[in-house]
Design a protein around this motif. Structure first.
Motif, PDB file in Angstrom:
ATOM      1  N   GLY A  20      73.651  63.927  25.481  1.00  0.00           N
ATOM      2  CA  GLY A  20      73.940  62.570  25.749  1.00  0.00           C
ATOM      3  C   GLY A  20      74.678  62.460  27.096  1.00  0.00           C
ATOM      4  O   GLY A  20      75.419  61.326  27.671  1.00  0.00           O
ATOM      5  N   ILE A  21      74.400  63.434  28.118  1.00  0.00           N
ATOM      6  CA  ILE A  21      75.063  63.428  29.457  1.00  0.00           C
ATOM      7  C   ILE A  21      73.912  63.184  30.527  1.00  0.00           C
ATOM      8  O   ILE A  21      74.540  63.090  31.992  1.00  0.00           O
ATOM      9  N   VAL A  22      72.875  63.019  30.392  1.00  0.00           N
ATOM     10  CA  VAL A  22      71.769  62.904  31.434  1.00  0.00           C
ATOM     11  C   VAL A  22      71.290  61.597  31.555  1.00  0.00           C
ATOM     12  O   VAL A  22      71.025  60.678  30.820  1.00  0.00           O
ATOM     13  N   ASP A  23      71.562  61.118  32.856  1.00  0.00           N
ATOM     14  CA  ASP A  23      71.108  59.734  33.229  1.00  0.00           C
ATOM     15  C   ASP A  23      69.828  59.735  33.833  1.00  0.00           C
ATOM     16  O   ASP A  23      69.207  58.426  34.061  1.00  0.00           O
ATOM     17  N   GLY A  24      69.330  61.060  34.248  1.00  0.00           N
ATOM     18  CA  GLY A  24      67.795  60.955  34.943  1.00  0.00           C
ATOM     19  C   GLY A  24      67.490  62.363  35.403  1.00  0.00           C
ATOM     20  O   GLY A  24      68.187  63.259  34.968  1.00  0.00           O
ATOM     21  N   VAL A  25      66.382  62.446  35.780  1.00  0.00           N
ATOM     22  CA  VAL A  25      65.652  63.855  36.204  1.00  0.00           C
ATOM     23  C   VAL A  25      65.076  63.702  37.701  1.00  0.00           C
ATOM     24  O   VAL A  25      64.634  62.555  37.791  1.00  0.00           O
ATOM     25  N   THR A  26      65.321  64.810  38.080  1.00  0.00           N
ATOM     26  CA  THR A  26      64.318  65.069  39.568  1.00  0.00           C
ATOM     27  C   THR A  26      63.398  66.148  39.408  1.00  0.00           C
ATOM     28  O   THR A  26      63.988  67.321  38.867  1.00  0.00           O
ATOM     29  N   THR A  27      62.500  65.850  40.158  1.00  0.00           N
ATOM     30  CA  THR A  27      61.283  67.021  40.110  1.00  0.00           C
ATOM     31  C   THR A  27      60.784  67.188  41.674  1.00  0.00           C
ATOM     32  O   THR A  27      61.135  66.209  42.226  1.00  0.00           O
ATOM     33  N   ASN A  28      60.459  68.449  41.744  1.00  0.00           N
ATOM     34  CA  ASN A  28      59.488  68.391  43.102  1.00  0.00           C
ATOM     35  C   ASN A  28      58.537  69.473  42.945  1.00  0.00           C
ATOM     36  O   ASN A  28      58.189  69.822  41.713  1.00  0.00           O
ATOM     37  N   PRO A  29      57.389  69.429  44.010  1.00  0.00           N
ATOM     38  CA  PRO A  29      56.182  70.265  43.605  1.00  0.00           C
ATOM     39  C   PRO A  29      56.671  71.674  43.108  1.00  0.00           C
ATOM     40  O   PRO A  29      55.851  72.320  42.342  1.00  0.00           O
ATOM     41  N   SER A  30      57.683  72.553  43.661  1.00  0.00           N
ATOM     42  CA  SER A  30      57.899  73.619  43.211  1.00  0.00           C
ATOM     43  C   SER A  30      58.386  73.711  42.052  1.00  0.00           C
ATOM     44  O   SER A  30      58.003  74.734  41.220  1.00  0.00           O
ATOM     45  N   LEU A  31      59.120  72.843  41.494  1.00  0.00           N
ATOM     46  CA  LEU A  31      59.646  72.647  40.194  1.00  0.00           C
ATOM     47  C   LEU A  31      58.417  72.553  39.072  1.00  0.00           C
ATOM     48  O   LEU A  31      58.310  73.133  38.093  1.00  0.00           O
ATOM     49  N   LEU A  32      57.599  71.496  39.412  1.00  0.00           N
ATOM     50  CA  LEU A  32      56.306  71.034  38.448  1.00  0.00           C
ATOM     51  C   LEU A  32      55.446  72.370  38.496  1.00  0.00           C
ATOM     52  O   LEU A  32      54.656  72.776  37.372  1.00  0.00           O
ATOM     53  N   ALA A  33      55.314  73.029  39.718  1.00  0.00           N
ATOM     54  CA  ALA A  33      54.398  74.345  39.609  1.00  0.00           C
ATOM     55  C   ALA A  33      54.658  75.321  38.743  1.00  0.00           C
ATOM     56  O   ALA A  33      53.757  76.093  38.402  1.00  0.00           O
ATOM     57  N   LYS A  34      55.998  75.446  38.321  1.00  0.00           N
ATOM     58  CA  LYS A  34      56.642  76.687  37.388  1.00  0.00           C
ATOM     59  C   LYS A  34      55.871  76.192  35.943  1.00  0.00           C
ATOM     60  O   LYS A  34      55.988  77.060  34.916  1.00  0.00           O
ATOM     61  N   GLU A  35      55.525  74.859  35.661  1.00  0.00           N
ATOM     62  CA  GLU A  35      55.404  74.370  34.204  1.00  0.00           C
ATOM     63  C   GLU A  35      53.786  74.425  34.228  1.00  0.00           C
ATOM     64  O   GLU A  35      52.778  74.157  35.006  1.00  0.00           O
ATOM     65  N   ILE A  80      59.334  56.123  36.732  1.00  0.00           N
ATOM     66  CA  ILE A  80      59.012  57.033  37.930  1.00  0.00           C
ATOM     67  C   ILE A  80      59.783  56.279  38.941  1.00  0.00           C
ATOM     68  O   ILE A  80      59.621  55.260  39.410  1.00  0.00           O
ATOM     69  N   VAL A  81      60.575  57.151  40.105  1.00  0.00           N
ATOM     70  CA  VAL A  81      60.845  57.025  41.262  1.00  0.00           C
ATOM     71  C   VAL A  81      59.927  58.068  42.197  1.00  0.00           C
ATOM     72  O   VAL A  81      60.164  58.969  41.976  1.00  0.00           O
ATOM     73  N   ILE A  82      59.527  57.293  43.152  1.00  0.00           N
ATOM     74  CA  ILE A  82      58.557  57.959  43.985  1.00  0.00           C
ATOM     75  C   ILE A  82      59.420  58.948  45.173  1.00  0.00           C
ATOM     76  O   ILE A  82      60.284  58.169  45.775  1.00  0.00           O
ATOM     77  N   LYS A  83      59.240  60.158  45.054  1.00  0.00           N
ATOM     78  CA  LYS A  83      59.825  60.785  46.044  1.00  0.00           C
ATOM     79  C   LYS A  83      58.991  61.198  47.354  1.00  0.00           C
ATOM     80  O   LYS A  83      57.852  61.678  47.148  1.00  0.00           O
ATOM     81  N   VAL A  84      59.693  60.939  48.339  1.00  0.00           N
ATOM     82  CA  VAL A  84      58.821  61.298  49.680  1.00  0.00           C
ATOM     83  C   VAL A  84      59.690  62.104  50.630  1.00  0.00           C
ATOM     84  O   VAL A  84      60.978  61.953  50.672  1.00  0.00           O
ATOM     85  N   PRO A  85      59.090  63.087  51.425  1.00  0.00           N
ATOM     86  CA  PRO A  85      60.079  63.885  52.320  1.00  0.00           C
ATOM     87  C   PRO A  85      60.265  62.933  53.500  1.00  0.00           C
ATOM     88  O   PRO A  85      59.575  61.977  53.917  1.00  0.00           O
ATOM     89  N   PHE A  86      61.440  63.372  54.130  1.00  0.00           N
ATOM     90  CA  PHE A  86      61.980  62.640  55.139  1.00  0.00           C
ATOM     91  C   PHE A  86      61.037  63.110  56.496  1.00  0.00           C
ATOM     92  O   PHE A  86      61.530  64.138  57.117  1.00  0.00           O
TER      93      PHE A  86
END
Ligand code: G3P
Length: 217
Positions: A20-35, A80-86
């Protein structure tokens, strides 16, 4: 302060969500590549599980490609929140996607000026990487203090999402400095739960109780 889990692992997310503590999730290509499995399906299941903002990152490096990929990622789920690099291309993509009504998380933020520029183009979140700054011998949390101050002064709606979090001190400092969100790996969230005195205290309470009950019979 909101808590996001920084992972692409559904089992980790399910375990944290059940607390009951989670408000959201962040992923990145490195994290998804592990799955293993299709990343779109993984993201869909994460969104279903968390029912909150889920950052999914583009891998294109040009503005048109980022916009195309971002729009496509947004069709996976409304969370989904779209993540883009700076980068300059990322800034242009952020402006276009935000103008379309998408929420954009601008990532790989390592300076206050980068955060300010991302806010100017309508980013919903900026992700300063504190751990990676610590890694190169600077104090990552100083950047959070600067960004929070700048956003407060200008009344930007952009949320400060502290990323590359490596330990509970990063979490505590984020909250003290007024960050909007901290995203932490499951292992760091586990560490936030633990204190040996809690375990020792509980053990003592239960022993004392048992002793008293035994004395009554
Ligand atoms: O959210 C960004 C984060 O995943 C980066 O963390 O530990 O790879 O620097 P780290």
């Amino acid at each position: 302060m909101k808590l996001f889990v920084d992972t692409g692992n559904l089992k980790e997310i399910e375990a944290m969500v059940s607390l009951g503590i989670v408000d959201g999730v962040t992923t990145n290509p490195s994290l998804l590549a592990k799955e293993s499995g299709d990343y779109r399906e993984i993201l869909k299941q994460i969104c279903r599980t968390v029912q909150g903002p889920v950052s999914a990152e583009v891998v294109a490096t040009d503005t048109a490609g980022m916009i195309r990929e971002g729009r496509d990622l947004a069709t996976i789920d409304e969370h989904i929140v779209i993540k883009v690099p700076f980068t300059k291309d990322g800034v242009k993509a952020c402006k276009a996607l935000s103008s379309d009504g998408h929420r954009v998380n601008v990532t790989l933020i390592f300076s206050a000026t980068q955060a300010w520029l991302a806010a100017k183009v309508g980013a919903a979140y900026v992700s300063p990487f504190v751990g990676r700054l610590d890694d190169v011998g600077t104090t990552g949390m100083n950047l959070i203090r600067e960004i929070v101050e700048i956003f407060d002064n200008a009344d930007y709606a952009t949320e400060v999402l502290v990323a590359s979090v490596r330990n509970p001190i990063h979490v505590v400092e984020s909250a003290r400095m007024g960050a909007d969100v901290v995203t932490a790996p499951a292992a760091v969230i586990e560490q936030c739960f633990k204190h040996p005195l809690t375990d020792i205290g509980l053990e003592r309470f239960l022993k004392d109780w048992e002793k008293a009950q035994a004395a009554k019979v």
